[in-house]
Design a protein around this motif. Structure first.
Motif, PDB file in Angstrom:
ATOM      1  N   GLN A 238     -13.805  -9.829 -12.716  1.00  0.00           N
ATOM      2  CA  GLN A 238     -14.591  -8.598 -12.566  1.00  0.00           C
ATOM      3  C   GLN A 238     -15.407  -8.336 -13.828  1.00  0.00           C
ATOM      4  OE1 GLN A 238     -14.441  -6.514  -9.734  1.00  0.00           O
ATOM      5  NE2 GLN A 238     -16.163  -5.434 -10.619  1.00  0.00           N
ATOM      6  N   THR A 239     -14.815  -8.516 -14.991  1.00  0.00           N
ATOM      7  CA  THR A 239     -15.511  -8.288 -16.255  1.00  0.00           C
ATOM      8  C   THR A 239     -16.653  -9.281 -16.443  1.00  0.00           C
ATOM      9  OG1 THR A 239     -13.490  -7.417 -17.242  1.00  0.00           O
ATOM     10  CG2 THR A 239     -15.223  -8.094 -18.753  1.00  0.00           C
ATOM     11  N   VAL A 240     -16.423 -10.545 -16.096  1.00  0.00           N
ATOM     12  CA  VAL A 240     -17.470 -11.562 -16.215  1.00  0.00           C
ATOM     13  C   VAL A 240     -18.621 -11.254 -15.271  1.00  0.00           C
ATOM     14  CG1 VAL A 240     -18.015 -13.997 -15.821  1.00  0.00           C
ATOM     15  CG2 VAL A 240     -15.959 -13.374 -17.077  1.00  0.00           C
ATOM     16  N   VAL A 241     -18.302 -10.894 -14.038  1.00  0.00           N
ATOM     17  CA  VAL A 241     -19.346 -10.551 -13.065  1.00  0.00           C
ATOM     18  C   VAL A 241     -20.116  -9.312 -13.530  1.00  0.00           C
ATOM     19  CG1 VAL A 241     -19.763  -9.786 -10.697  1.00  0.00           C
ATOM     20  CG2 VAL A 241     -18.207 -11.681 -11.137  1.00  0.00           C
ATOM     21  N   ASP A 242     -19.395  -8.314 -14.023  1.00  0.00           N
ATOM     22  CA  ASP A 242     -20.053  -7.118 -14.559  1.00  0.00           C
ATOM     23  C   ASP A 242     -21.014  -7.480 -15.683  1.00  0.00           C
ATOM     24  OD1 ASP A 242     -18.594  -5.629 -12.796  1.00  0.00           O
ATOM     25  OD2 ASP A 242     -17.314  -4.674 -14.308  1.00  0.00           O
ATOM     26  N   PHE A 243     -20.555  -8.343 -16.599  1.00  0.00           N
ATOM     27  CA  PHE A 243     -21.407  -8.758 -17.712  1.00  0.00           C
ATOM     28  C   PHE A 243     -22.660  -9.458 -17.209  1.00  0.00           C
ATOM     29  CE2 PHE A 243     -22.794 -12.278 -20.393  1.00  0.00           C
ATOM     30  CZ  PHE A 243     -23.267 -11.571 -21.484  1.00  0.00           C
ATOM     31  N   LEU A 244     -22.494 -10.377 -16.261  1.00  0.00           N
ATOM     32  CA  LEU A 244     -23.653 -11.107 -15.734  1.00  0.00           C
ATOM     33  C   LEU A 244     -24.647 -10.176 -15.067  1.00  0.00           C
ATOM     34  CD1 LEU A 244     -21.864 -14.279 -14.317  1.00  0.00           C
ATOM     35  CD2 LEU A 244     -23.267 -14.115 -16.392  1.00  0.00           C
ATOM     36  N   ILE A 245     -24.148  -9.209 -14.329  1.00  0.00           N
ATOM     37  CA  ILE A 245     -25.037  -8.265 -13.659  1.00  0.00           C
ATOM     38  C   ILE A 245     -25.737  -7.374 -14.681  1.00  0.00           C
ATOM     39  CG2 ILE A 245     -25.124  -6.302 -12.082  1.00  0.00           C
ATOM     40  CD1 ILE A 245     -22.845  -7.709 -10.521  1.00  0.00           C
ATOM     41  N   VAL A 246     -24.994  -6.904 -15.678  1.00  0.00           N
ATOM     42  CA  VAL A 246     -25.598  -6.072 -16.732  1.00  0.00           C
ATOM     43  C   VAL A 246     -26.651  -6.875 -17.495  1.00  0.00           C
ATOM     44  CG1 VAL A 246     -25.138  -4.929 -18.932  1.00  0.00           C
ATOM     45  CG2 VAL A 246     -23.656  -4.498 -16.982  1.00  0.00           C
ATOM     46  N   ALA A 247     -26.305  -8.108 -17.871  1.00  0.00           N
ATOM     47  CA  ALA A 247     -27.256  -8.941 -18.614  1.00  0.00           C
ATOM     48  C   ALA A 247     -28.500  -9.213 -17.781  1.00  0.00           C
ATOM     49  CB  ALA A 247     -26.592 -10.258 -19.023  1.00  0.00           C
ATOM     50  N   PHE A 248     -28.325  -9.493 -16.497  1.00  0.00           N
ATOM     51  CA  PHE A 248     -29.470  -9.749 -15.626  1.00  0.00           C
ATOM     52  C   PHE A 248     -30.318  -8.490 -15.461  1.00  0.00           C
ATOM     53  CE2 PHE A 248     -31.499 -10.187 -11.431  1.00  0.00           C
ATOM     54  CZ  PHE A 248     -32.232 -11.332 -11.673  1.00  0.00           C
ATOM     55  N   SER A 249     -29.672  -7.333 -15.321  1.00  0.00           N
ATOM     56  CA  SER A 249     -30.410  -6.067 -15.191  1.00  0.00           C
ATOM     57  C   SER A 249     -31.242  -5.790 -16.434  1.00  0.00           C
ATOM     58  CB  SER A 249     -29.442  -4.907 -14.949  1.00  0.00           C
ATOM     59  OG  SER A 249     -28.710  -5.108 -13.782  1.00  0.00           O
ATOM     60  N   ILE A 250     -30.645  -5.993 -17.592  1.00  0.00           N
ATOM     61  CA  ILE A 250     -31.379  -5.769 -18.841  1.00  0.00           C
ATOM     62  C   ILE A 250     -32.508  -6.784 -18.976  1.00  0.00           C
ATOM     63  CG2 ILE A 250     -31.178  -5.851 -21.360  1.00  0.00           C
ATOM     64  CD1 ILE A 250     -28.380  -4.621 -21.002  1.00  0.00           C
ATOM     65  N   PHE A 251     -32.260  -8.034 -18.587  1.00  0.00           N
ATOM     66  CA  PHE A 251     -33.299  -9.062 -18.619  1.00  0.00           C
ATOM     67  C   PHE A 251     -34.492  -8.652 -17.756  1.00  0.00           C
ATOM     68  CE2 PHE A 251     -35.069 -12.723 -16.314  1.00  0.00           C
ATOM     69  CZ  PHE A 251     -35.713 -13.356 -17.360  1.00  0.00           C
ATOM     70  N   ILE A 252     -34.226  -8.202 -16.534  1.00  0.00           N
ATOM     71  CA  ILE A 252     -35.303  -7.777 -15.635  1.00  0.00           C
ATOM     72  C   ILE A 252     -36.053  -6.588 -16.235  1.00  0.00           C
ATOM     73  CG2 ILE A 252     -35.797  -6.786 -13.362  1.00  0.00           C
ATOM     74  CD1 ILE A 252     -35.180  -9.773 -13.304  1.00  0.00           C
ATOM     75  N   PHE A 253     -35.326  -5.624 -16.775  1.00  0.00           N
ATOM     76  CA  PHE A 253     -35.946  -4.442 -17.369  1.00  0.00           C
ATOM     77  C   PHE A 253     -36.852  -4.826 -18.534  1.00  0.00           C
ATOM     78  CE2 PHE A 253     -35.696  -0.908 -20.461  1.00  0.00           C
ATOM     79  CZ  PHE A 253     -36.286   0.092 -19.699  1.00  0.00           C
ATOM     80  N   VAL A 254     -36.349  -5.675 -19.429  1.00  0.00           N
ATOM     81  CA  VAL A 254     -37.139  -6.109 -20.588  1.00  0.00           C
ATOM     82  C   VAL A 254     -38.330  -6.942 -20.133  1.00  0.00           C
ATOM     83  CG1 VAL A 254     -37.081  -7.576 -22.650  1.00  0.00           C
ATOM     84  CG2 VAL A 254     -35.247  -5.945 -22.229  1.00  0.00           C
ATOM     85  N   ARG A 255     -38.131  -7.774 -19.122  1.00  0.00           N
ATOM     86  CA  ARG A 255     -39.224  -8.607 -18.610  1.00  0.00           C
ATOM     87  C   ARG A 255     -40.348  -7.754 -18.046  1.00  0.00           C
ATOM     88  NH1 ARG A 255     -39.351 -12.624 -13.658  1.00  0.00           N
ATOM     89  NH2 ARG A 255     -41.065 -13.917 -14.362  1.00  0.00           N
ATOM     90  N   ILE A 256     -40.006  -6.720 -17.302  1.00  0.00           N
ATOM     91  CA  ILE A 256     -41.028  -5.819 -16.740  1.00  0.00           C
ATOM     92  C   ILE A 256     -41.781  -5.115 -17.850  1.00  0.00           C
ATOM     93  CG2 ILE A 256     -41.330  -3.673 -15.435  1.00  0.00           C
ATOM     94  CD1 ILE A 256     -39.037  -4.674 -13.607  1.00  0.00           C
ATOM     95  N   ILE A 257     -41.053  -4.628 -18.847  1.00  0.00           N
ATOM     96  CA  ILE A 257     -41.715  -3.927 -19.953  1.00  0.00           C
ATOM     97  C   ILE A 257     -42.609  -4.884 -20.735  1.00  0.00           C
ATOM     98  CG2 ILE A 257     -41.276  -2.821 -22.175  1.00  0.00           C
ATOM     99  CD1 ILE A 257     -39.217  -1.171 -20.877  1.00  0.00           C
ATOM    100  N   ASN A 258     -42.125  -6.100 -21.034  1.00  0.00           N
ATOM    101  CA  ASN A 258     -42.944  -7.067 -21.757  1.00  0.00           C
ATOM    102  C   ASN A 258     -44.185  -7.444 -20.965  1.00  0.00           C
ATOM    103  OD1 ASN A 258     -41.308  -7.155 -23.998  1.00  0.00           O
ATOM    104  ND2 ASN A 258     -40.157  -8.922 -23.294  1.00  0.00           N
ATOM    105  N   LYS A 259     -44.034  -7.599 -19.659  1.00  0.00           N
ATOM    106  CA  LYS A 259     -45.174  -7.934 -18.813  1.00  0.00           C
ATOM    107  C   LYS A 259     -46.223  -6.822 -18.871  1.00  0.00           C
ATOM    108  CE  LYS A 259     -45.462 -10.331 -14.566  1.00  0.00           C
ATOM    109  NZ  LYS A 259     -44.924 -10.542 -13.216  1.00  0.00           N
ATOM    110  N   ARG A 260     -45.761  -5.596 -18.854  1.00  0.00           N
ATOM    111  CA  ARG A 260     -46.682  -4.455 -18.919  1.00  0.00           C
ATOM    112  C   ARG A 260     -47.424  -4.422 -20.262  1.00  0.00           C
ATOM    113  NH1 ARG A 260     -46.021   1.337 -16.410  1.00  0.00           N
ATOM    114  NH2 ARG A 260     -47.877   2.250 -17.314  1.00  0.00           N
ATOM    115  N   PHE A 261     -46.689  -4.671 -21.352  1.00  0.00           N
ATOM    116  CA  PHE A 261     -47.330  -4.678 -22.665  1.00  0.00           C
ATOM    117  C   PHE A 261     -48.327  -5.827 -22.780  1.00  0.00           C
ATOM    118  CE2 PHE A 261     -43.660  -2.128 -24.374  1.00  0.00           C
ATOM    119  CZ  PHE A 261     -44.426  -1.018 -24.684  1.00  0.00           C
ATOM    120  N   ARG A 262     -47.964  -7.003 -22.247  1.00  0.00           N
ATOM    121  CA  ARG A 262     -48.892  -8.133 -22.284  1.00  0.00           C
ATOM    122  C   ARG A 262     -50.157  -7.826 -21.484  1.00  0.00           C
ATOM    123  NH1 ARG A 262     -45.349 -12.103 -20.075  1.00  0.00           N
ATOM    124  NH2 ARG A 262     -43.491 -11.438 -21.130  1.00  0.00           N
TER     125      ARG A 262
END
Length: 125
Positions: free
Chosen positions: A72-96
């Motif tokens: 459960q902890t590993v899955v939670d981490f992967l989902i959190v990391a993926f969510s943050i990755f998507i969030f940062v990717r969207i923001i970086n794309k907007r800035f670019r």
């Protein structure tokens, strides 16, 4: 000593760090809620009819090995990391995109426009 402490505590970097920690904690709560309340119930349904990983365990002697909690902890981490990755990717794309727009439309100085108009008028005469 008090004045030195005030200078340290009220420095811009310390305040920026404090704001970042507070916002990070709030964002962490949002992502944790996303994982716990939305994604994990759906994953549990897909995997095995509403199974909750955190309750999986086995007994060795007198010890209970809670491997489900680890999963459960590993899955939670992967989902959190993926969510943050998507969030940062969207923001970086907007800035670019904004940077490309700024580079595509170079701003012309008013003096340069005026000089160009004068040059064009002189060419006509």
């Amino acid at each position: 000593m008090w004045n030195e402490f005030k200078k340290f505590a009220l420095k811009g970097n310390v305040l920026d760090l404090a704001v970042g920690v507070i916002i990070g904690a709030a964002f962490g709560k949002i992502v944790s809620s996303l994982v716990d309340d939305i994604i994990m119930p759906l994953v549990g349904l897909l995997v095995g009819g509403g199974i909750d990983f955190s309750k999986l365990s086995f007994i060795v002697g007198d010890a209970e090995v809670k491997y489900g909690s680890f999963i459960q902890t590993v899955v939670d981490f992967l989902i959190v990391a993926f969510s943050i990755f998507i969030f940062v990717r969207i923001i970086n794309k907007r800035f670019r995109l904004k940077e490309k727009e700024a580079q595509a439309a170079p701003q012309v100085d008013k003096k340069e426009v005026l000089l160009t108009e004068i040059r064009d008028l002189l060419k006509e005469k």
